[in-house]
Scaffold this active site. Sequence first.
Site, PDB file in Angstrom:
ATOM      1  N   LYS A   1       8.570  59.588 -17.221  1.00  0.00           N
ATOM      2  CA  LYS A   1       7.518  60.060 -16.306  1.00  0.00           C
ATOM      3  C   LYS A   1       8.119  60.667 -15.045  1.00  0.00           C
TER       4      LYS A   1
ATOM      5  N   LYS B   1      19.402  40.244 -22.482  1.00  0.00           N
ATOM      6  CA  LYS B   1      20.780  40.557 -22.877  1.00  0.00           C
ATOM      7  C   LYS B   1      21.389  41.646 -22.005  1.00  0.00           C
TER       8      LYS B   1
ATOM      9  N   ALA C   1       7.089  65.558 -34.092  1.00  0.00           N
ATOM     10  CA  ALA C   1       6.100  66.035 -33.100  1.00  0.00           C
ATOM     11  C   ALA C   1       5.207  64.892 -32.650  1.00  0.00           C
ATOM     12  N   GLY C   2       5.830  63.751 -32.320  1.00  0.00           N
ATOM     13  CA  GLY C   2       5.075  62.613 -31.776  1.00  0.00           C
ATOM     14  C   GLY C   2       5.136  62.641 -30.257  1.00  0.00           C
TER      15      GLY C   2
ATOM     16  N   LEU D   1      16.851  44.012 -15.657  1.00  0.00           N
ATOM     17  CA  LEU D   1      15.561  43.599 -16.220  1.00  0.00           C
ATOM     18  C   LEU D   1      14.695  44.827 -16.530  1.00  0.00           C
TER      19      LEU D   1
ATOM     20  N   HIS E   1     -18.701  64.435  -6.979  1.00  0.00           N
ATOM     21  CA  HIS E   1     -18.539  65.872  -7.133  1.00  0.00           C
ATOM     22  C   HIS E   1     -17.694  66.396  -5.991  1.00  0.00           C
TER      23      HIS E   1
ATOM     24  N   THR F   1      11.321  40.964 -27.805  1.00  0.00           N
ATOM     25  CA  THR F   1      12.592  41.699 -27.858  1.00  0.00           C
ATOM     26  C   THR F   1      12.420  43.191 -28.133  1.00  0.00           C
TER      27      THR F   1
ATOM     28  N   MET G   1       3.040  50.775 -30.337  1.00  0.00           N
ATOM     29  CA  MET G   1       4.220  50.450 -29.518  1.00  0.00           C
ATOM     30  C   MET G   1       4.011  51.033 -28.128  1.00  0.00           C
TER      31      MET G   1
HETATM   32  P1  FAD Z   1      11.055  46.294 -24.542  1.00  0.00           P
HETATM   33  O1  FAD Z   1      10.589  47.039 -23.363  1.00  0.00           O
HETATM   34  O2  FAD Z   1      11.815  47.048 -25.576  1.00  0.00           O
HETATM   35  O3  FAD Z   1      11.942  45.105 -24.002  1.00  0.00           O
HETATM   36  C1  FAD Z   1      12.635  44.252 -24.839  1.00  0.00           C
HETATM   37  C2  FAD Z   1      13.761  43.579 -24.061  1.00  0.00           C
HETATM   38  O4  FAD Z   1      14.308  42.530 -24.844  1.00  0.00           O
HETATM   39  C3  FAD Z   1      14.929  44.505 -23.729  1.00  0.00           C
HETATM   40  O5  FAD Z   1      15.229  44.426 -22.357  1.00  0.00           O
HETATM   41  C4  FAD Z   1      16.083  43.964 -24.577  1.00  0.00           C
HETATM   42  O6  FAD Z   1      17.357  44.140 -23.956  1.00  0.00           O
HETATM   43  C5  FAD Z   1      15.713  42.509 -24.674  1.00  0.00           C
HETATM   44  N1  FAD Z   1      16.288  41.805 -25.824  1.00  0.00           N
HETATM   45  C6  FAD Z   1      16.245  42.166 -27.136  1.00  0.00           C
HETATM   46  N2  FAD Z   1      16.826  41.216 -27.919  1.00  0.00           N
HETATM   47  C7  FAD Z   1      17.243  40.236 -27.073  1.00  0.00           C
HETATM   48  C8  FAD Z   1      17.895  38.992 -27.266  1.00  0.00           C
HETATM   49  N3  FAD Z   1      18.203  38.521 -28.483  1.00  0.00           N
HETATM   50  N4  FAD Z   1      18.187  38.245 -26.163  1.00  0.00           N
HETATM   51  C9  FAD Z   1      17.858  38.673 -24.920  1.00  0.00           C
HETATM   52  N5  FAD Z   1      17.225  39.842 -24.689  1.00  0.00           N
HETATM   53  C10 FAD Z   1      16.912  40.605 -25.756  1.00  0.00           C
HETATM   54  N6  FAD Z   1       4.789  53.189 -23.636  1.00  0.00           N
HETATM   55  C11 FAD Z   1       3.716  53.410 -22.854  1.00  0.00           C
HETATM   56  O7  FAD Z   1       2.754  52.625 -22.899  1.00  0.00           O
HETATM   57  N7  FAD Z   1       3.646  54.479 -22.015  1.00  0.00           N
HETATM   58  C12 FAD Z   1       4.654  55.374 -21.930  1.00  0.00           C
HETATM   59  O8  FAD Z   1       4.569  56.323 -21.156  1.00  0.00           O
HETATM   60  C13 FAD Z   1       5.794  55.178 -22.739  1.00  0.00           C
HETATM   61  N8  FAD Z   1       6.828  56.040 -22.689  1.00  0.00           N
HETATM   62  C14 FAD Z   1       7.923  55.812 -23.466  1.00  0.00           C
HETATM   63  C15 FAD Z   1       8.955  56.743 -23.414  1.00  0.00           C
HETATM   64  C16 FAD Z   1      10.084  56.566 -24.191  1.00  0.00           C
HETATM   65  C17 FAD Z   1      11.197  57.571 -24.121  1.00  0.00           C
HETATM   66  C18 FAD Z   1      10.189  55.409 -25.024  1.00  0.00           C
HETATM   67  C19 FAD Z   1      11.424  55.177 -25.832  1.00  0.00           C
HETATM   68  C20 FAD Z   1       9.162  54.491 -25.090  1.00  0.00           C
HETATM   69  C21 FAD Z   1       8.016  54.697 -24.310  1.00  0.00           C
HETATM   70  N9  FAD Z   1       6.942  53.811 -24.343  1.00  0.00           N
HETATM   71  C22 FAD Z   1       5.832  54.048 -23.591  1.00  0.00           C
HETATM   72  C23 FAD Z   1       6.963  52.616 -25.195  1.00  0.00           C
HETATM   73  C24 FAD Z   1       7.302  51.370 -24.343  1.00  0.00           C
HETATM   74  O9  FAD Z   1       8.543  51.566 -23.729  1.00  0.00           O
HETATM   75  C25 FAD Z   1       7.324  50.135 -25.220  1.00  0.00           C
HETATM   76  O10 FAD Z   1       6.106  50.018 -25.917  1.00  0.00           O
HETATM   77  C26 FAD Z   1       7.532  48.882 -24.379  1.00  0.00           C
HETATM   78  O11 FAD Z   1       8.728  48.953 -23.644  1.00  0.00           O
HETATM   79  C27 FAD Z   1       7.528  47.634 -25.253  1.00  0.00           C
HETATM   80  O12 FAD Z   1       7.695  46.513 -24.454  1.00  0.00           O
HETATM   81  P2  FAD Z   1       8.369  45.179 -24.997  1.00  0.00           P
HETATM   82  O13 FAD Z   1       8.318  44.226 -23.858  1.00  0.00           O
HETATM   83  O14 FAD Z   1       7.751  44.800 -26.279  1.00  0.00           O
HETATM   84  O15 FAD Z   1       9.882  45.552 -25.324  1.00  0.00           O
HETATM   85  P1  NAI Z   2       5.880  58.792 -32.983  1.00  0.00           P
HETATM   86  O1  NAI Z   2       5.540  57.832 -34.024  1.00  0.00           O
HETATM   87  O2  NAI Z   2       4.947  59.062 -31.862  1.00  0.00           O
HETATM   88  O3  NAI Z   2       6.158  60.219 -33.639  1.00  0.00           O
HETATM   89  C1  NAI Z   2       7.140  60.415 -34.623  1.00  0.00           C
HETATM   90  C2  NAI Z   2       6.846  61.717 -35.329  1.00  0.00           C
HETATM   91  O4  NAI Z   2       7.938  62.020 -36.172  1.00  0.00           O
HETATM   92  C3  NAI Z   2       5.611  61.653 -36.206  1.00  0.00           C
HETATM   93  O5  NAI Z   2       4.828  62.783 -35.951  1.00  0.00           O
HETATM   94  C4  NAI Z   2       6.179  61.637 -37.624  1.00  0.00           C
HETATM   95  O6  NAI Z   2       5.322  62.221 -38.569  1.00  0.00           O
HETATM   96  C5  NAI Z   2       7.437  62.452 -37.430  1.00  0.00           C
HETATM   97  N1  NAI Z   2       8.488  62.237 -38.423  1.00  0.00           N
HETATM   98  C6  NAI Z   2       8.852  61.054 -38.990  1.00  0.00           C
HETATM   99  N2  NAI Z   2       9.898  61.253 -39.820  1.00  0.00           N
HETATM  100  C7  NAI Z   2      10.205  62.578 -39.750  1.00  0.00           C
HETATM  101  C8  NAI Z   2      11.210  63.395 -40.357  1.00  0.00           C
HETATM  102  N3  NAI Z   2      12.108  62.880 -41.182  1.00  0.00           N
HETATM  103  N4  NAI Z   2      11.238  64.708 -40.057  1.00  0.00           N
HETATM  104  C9  NAI Z   2      10.320  65.243 -39.189  1.00  0.00           C
HETATM  105  N5  NAI Z   2       9.364  64.514 -38.595  1.00  0.00           N
HETATM  106  C10 NAI Z   2       9.318  63.198 -38.860  1.00  0.00           C
HETATM  107  O7  NAI Z   2       7.309  58.320 -32.441  1.00  0.00           O
HETATM  108  P2  NAI Z   2       8.180  58.743 -31.190  1.00  0.00           P
HETATM  109  O8  NAI Z   2       7.705  60.032 -30.609  1.00  0.00           O
HETATM  110  O9  NAI Z   2       9.592  58.610 -31.619  1.00  0.00           O
HETATM  111  O10 NAI Z   2       7.836  57.590 -30.169  1.00  0.00           O
HETATM  112  C11 NAI Z   2       8.126  56.216 -30.485  1.00  0.00           C
HETATM  113  C12 NAI Z   2       7.138  55.286 -29.883  1.00  0.00           C
HETATM  114  O11 NAI Z   2       7.259  55.254 -28.475  1.00  0.00           O
HETATM  115  C13 NAI Z   2       5.732  55.664 -30.222  1.00  0.00           C
HETATM  116  O12 NAI Z   2       5.212  54.676 -31.076  1.00  0.00           O
HETATM  117  C14 NAI Z   2       4.982  55.683 -28.939  1.00  0.00           C
HETATM  118  O13 NAI Z   2       3.906  54.807 -28.989  1.00  0.00           O
HETATM  119  C15 NAI Z   2       5.981  55.222 -27.885  1.00  0.00           C
HETATM  120  N6  NAI Z   2       5.916  56.167 -26.792  1.00  0.00           N
HETATM  121  C16 NAI Z   2       4.784  56.222 -26.051  1.00  0.00           C
HETATM  122  C17 NAI Z   2       4.646  57.138 -25.043  1.00  0.00           C
HETATM  123  C18 NAI Z   2       3.376  57.193 -24.299  1.00  0.00           C
HETATM  124  O14 NAI Z   2       2.568  56.285 -24.416  1.00  0.00           O
HETATM  125  N7  NAI Z   2       3.145  58.236 -23.510  1.00  0.00           N
HETATM  126  C19 NAI Z   2       5.711  58.073 -24.709  1.00  0.00           C
HETATM  127  C20 NAI Z   2       6.839  57.971 -25.585  1.00  0.00           C
HETATM  128  C21 NAI Z   2       6.931  57.020 -26.563  1.00  0.00           C
END
Ligand code: FAD
Ligand code: NAI
Length: 466
Positions: free
Chosen positions: A51, A34, A181-182, A38, A445, A143, A319
């Site tokens: 990153k 959408k 604090a996630g 990409l 090492h 999605t 996720m």
């Molecule tokens: P997405 O990447 O969300 O992709 C879904 C796609 O589907 C989107 O492009 C969307 O536009 C499209 N879409 C949705 N509905 C439709 C529709 N009806 N028609 C057409 N297209 C549609 N994970 C890690 O492993 N390491 C990290 O360091 C990391 N850092 C993150 C940092 C942040 C700030 C955030 C928010 C997330 C992070 N994540 C990280 C999580 C990671 O981004 C997601 O787990 C991952 O992108 C999931 O992949 P996905 O393919 O399931 O979905």
């Molecule tokens: P998260 O699930 O990691 O952390 C959310 C935190 O918010 C938890 O500690 C929870 O207890 C707290 N919380 C929930 N409701 C609250 C409230 N009302 N008030 C105060 N605290 C509250 O989710 P986050 O950080 O938003 O990340 C989303 C997803 O993205 C995660 O599932 C993660 O897997 C993915 N992600 C992964 C990264 C990586 O792999 N390095 C980097 C960033 C995101």
Amino acid sequence: MATYDLVVIGTGPGGYVCAVRAAQLGMKVAVIEKNTFLGGTCLNVGCMPSKALLHASEMFEEAGHSFAKMGVSVSAPKLDLPAMMNFKQQGIDGNVKGVEFLMKKNKIDVLQGTGKILGTGKVEVSADGKSQTVETKNIVIATGSDIARLKGIEIDEKRIVSSTGALSLDKVPGRLLVIGAGVIGLELGSVWRRLGSEVMVVEFLDRILPGMDGEVARQFQRILEKQGFAFKLGSKVTGVEANSKALLAKIEPAAGGTAETIEADVVLVCIGRTPYTDGLGLKEAGVALDARGRVQIDPHFATSLKGVYAIGDVVAGPMLAHKAEDEGVAVAEIIAGQAGHVNYDVIPGVVYTTPEVSSVGKTEEELKQAGVAYNVGKFPFTANGRSKVNQTTDGFVKILADAKTDRVLGVHIIGREAGEMIHEACVLMEFGGSAEDLARTCHAHPTRSEAVKEAALAVGKRAIHM
Ligand code: FAD
Ligand code: NAI
């Protein structure tokens, strides 16, 4: 009408990887996206931009605080935030172009528009008021997810931001209040703290990083506090009011009680993410969701509608981009009649702060709860030669092994490059290896990875350097 073997809806790491694997297996494939770009959340507003900013802000902090002690004398670094944001965008663009290249190379059709499932074998693609229908033998829903919102706190992506806004602020906030604090809170909190913000994190639970090993989380919290983070655990934000000068956040104990008000310039809401299924037409098509709004799948990623599968953030499980990718490969192989499979016991998790935190397998809390007898081997980076000479000794490696069989059940690391070091543990666990196997593997090492070997030796109480 175009006909395909497979149509994938969504081009995040789950969707595009699934499409590539299916094309490798000889299928005629299309992806529907959408957005006009990409790569999904991961490439555009997730893993990659975060990153890039973590790397750039770490360099900024190192230049300001660590160079001098190594005898590298430079004048105090100056922040050029627009240039740092440009660096981030170049990284995003490079990766998005990479996915475009992969689509071309594998002869995958890219259909821009919103995908809606009309039933088994039929998907409608709509963009700019026009729509077309494509026919396909199989459909994969990839999605992804969207930010979770807090009731009563309106995200404007300027002063009250989600991760998306926090990746694009146009100036460094004086005071950043982080809710949650996630992973996102600690990574993006680190970025802005390094660039000059005072960061306070409000967390509902009485600990940071729920799901990670408790001992690791406690030590990591102490390290972050030393860096300048302030934490308010066991607390919730019940509302945020804005005046022209500041945001006033109302904070209460999680269990309720007297509220206090904390002032901030920017509030970052990062309390988790929710599966994204808007516009897919799932209810009408007969694709069932679970109680948490995720697409319900069987162990072979099949939904309740024949010929429709789902993977990634939109289904249950962590996720994470690499989990989505591995599911993408597995489902493509299953559709091709092969034995696609994901081992959910060996999915690493990494927090890309400094130091990094990484983990795979079970935590001590999980083993205790399951009543599994285990041995612990721990080794601190203060006793690792390479970490000592680099003067980056924060953290430790902790290995949990079955008390009877010595099989490694979990590995948890805090330390520089912990996100790279975890993978030897992943390979070991994938092969059902023991702490003894790891301890007898020759490690180069001087490397930080020697601490992993020493922790494995420590399981048998025979670490050499401790
Ligand atoms: P997405 O990447 O969300 O992709 C879904 C796609 O589907 C989107 O492009 C969307 O536009 C499209 N879409 C949705 N509905 C439709 C529709 N009806 N028609 C057409 N297209 C549609 N994970 C890690 O492993 N390491 C990290 O360091 C990391 N850092 C993150 C940092 C942040 C700030 C955030 C928010 C997330 C992070 N994540 C990280 C999580 C990671 O981004 C997601 O787990 C991952 O992108 C999931 O992949 P996905 O393919 O399931 O979905
Ligand atoms: P998260 O699930 O990691 O952390 C959310 C935190 O918010 C938890 O500690 C929870 O207890 C707290 N919380 C929930 N409701 C609250 C409230 N009302 N008030 C105060 N605290 C509250 O989710 P986050 O950080 O938003 O990340 C989303 C997803 O993205 C995660 O599932 C993660 O897997 C993915 N992600 C992964 C990264 C990586 O792999 N390095 C980097 C960033 C995101």
